[in-house]
Design a protein around this motif. Structure first.
Motif, mmCIF file in Angstrom:
data_model
loop_
_atom_site.group_PDB
_atom_site.id
_atom_site.type_symbol
_atom_site.label_atom_id
_atom_site.label_comp_id
_atom_site.label_asym_id
_atom_site.label_seq_id
_atom_site.Cartn_x
_atom_site.Cartn_y
_atom_site.Cartn_z
ATOM 1 N N LEU A 80 0.854 -1.180 0.000
ATOM 2 C CA LEU A 80 0.000 0.000 0.000
ATOM 3 C C LEU A 80 0.891 1.231 0.000
ATOM 4 O O LEU A 80 1.799 1.352 0.826
ATOM 5 C CB LEU A 80 -0.907 0.016 1.234
ATOM 6 N N ILE A 81 0.628 2.122 -0.943
ATOM 7 C CA ILE A 81 1.354 3.395 -1.000
ATOM 8 C C ILE A 81 0.330 4.510 -0.872
ATOM 9 O O ILE A 81 -0.632 4.561 -1.638
ATOM 10 C CB ILE A 81 2.143 3.551 -2.312
ATOM 11 N N VAL A 82 0.513 5.373 0.105
ATOM 12 C CA VAL A 82 -0.351 6.541 0.287
ATOM 13 C C VAL A 82 0.543 7.765 0.403
ATOM 14 O O VAL A 82 1.598 7.734 1.049
ATOM 15 C CB VAL A 82 -1.273 6.412 1.521
ATOM 16 N N SER A 83 0.134 8.841 -0.258
ATOM 17 C CA SER A 83 0.946 10.054 -0.234
ATOM 18 C C SER A 83 0.050 11.272 -0.420
ATOM 19 O O SER A 83 -1.076 11.156 -0.898
ATOM 20 C CB SER A 83 2.002 10.006 -1.341
ATOM 21 N N THR A 84 0.589 12.412 -0.042
ATOM 22 C CA THR A 84 -0.132 13.667 -0.249
ATOM 23 C C THR A 84 0.644 14.560 -1.202
ATOM 24 O O THR A 84 1.854 14.437 -1.355
ATOM 25 C CB THR A 84 -0.352 14.431 1.081
ATOM 26 N N THR A 85 -0.111 15.457 -1.834
ATOM 27 C CA THR A 85 0.458 16.536 -2.624
ATOM 28 C C THR A 85 -0.254 17.812 -2.207
ATOM 29 O O THR A 85 -1.345 17.768 -1.638
ATOM 30 C CB THR A 85 0.275 16.305 -4.143
ATOM 31 N N GLY A 86 0.367 18.930 -2.497
ATOM 32 C CA GLY A 86 -0.221 20.219 -2.153
ATOM 33 C C GLY A 86 0.755 21.047 -1.341
ATOM 34 O O GLY A 86 1.859 20.609 -1.018
#
Length: 163
Positions: A80-86
Motif C-alpha cells: 500500500l502506497i499513500v501520499s499527499t500533494t499540495g
C-alpha cells in the motif's frame, strides 16, 4: 501527480461527496476515480472515510489540531502506497486494525513537505491519519495505490507465459 481535469456527472454519494474521474498529469489513460469531499473527513477511527485502494481524495486541514482519518480494507497481501500533494505540510500515520501505529512519515524530502508511506500489508483493515506540521491549515490531495503480492502460483504462471 497533479489532478488537472475532472469529468463526471456530479453524482452524489450520500452525504460524502461528488464522484467523478480525474486525469492525472493531463493524460487521459492515467485516470482515477475521485471523491470530492463536501465536508471534512472523519476526525477519528470510528468516523474514518472509506478509501479506495487506488484513488485520489481531496482533503482539508481546517483548523489547528485537525486530523483526517481514512479506512482501507485490504483483501490480500500486498504493498500500500499513500501520499499527499499540495502546499500544506502534512504528516501521515498508518495504523493496523487494532489502531496501533505502524509507521509515521513527515516529509518526503527537505524540499517536499508532503508524506509518502510505502508499506507491505496483509489482509485486514488499515487506517490512515493525516495531520499537519505545527498546526498549519490548508488543502491537500491524498493518493492511494495498492499492488497485490505475487503468489507462487501467479509467479509460476507468469514464467510459463514468458517461455
Amino acid at each position: 501527480m497533479i489532478a488537472q481535469e475532472l469529468e463526471g456527472n456530479g453524482t452524489q454519494d450520500g452525504n460524502k461527496g461528488i464522484i467523478g474521474r480525474v486525469y492525472l498529469d493531463g493524460v487521459v489513460g492515467n485516470s482515477r476515480d475521485l471523491l470530492v469531499s463536501l465536508g471534512d473527513h472523519g476526525n477519528d477511527f470510528s468516523k474514518a472515510t472509506p478509501a479506495a485502494l487506488d484513488g485520489v481524495f481531496a482533503g482539508q486541514i481546517e483548523y489547528a489540531g485537525d486530523a483526517d482519518f481514512f479506512r482501507f480494507e485490504i483483501a490480500q497481501a500486498g504493498r500500500l502506497i499513500v501520499s499527499t500533494t499540495g502546499s500544506t505540510d502534512t504528516i501521515g500515520t498508518l495504523y493496523d486494525s487494532n489502531q496501533n501505529p505502524i509507521v509515521t512519515v513527515d516529509d518526503i524530502s527537505t524540499a517536499n513537505f508532503n508524506f509518502e508511506i510505502n508499506q507491505n500489508v496483509f489482509p485486514g483493515t488499515y487506517y490512515l491519519k493525516v495531520t499537519s506540521y505545527l498546526d498549519s491549515t490548508g488543502a491537500y490531495a491524498l493518493t492511494s495505490a495498492f499492488t497485490a503480492a505475487q503468489t507462487k502460483s501467479s509467479q509460476a504462471q507468469a514464467e510459463t507465459q514468458e517461455n
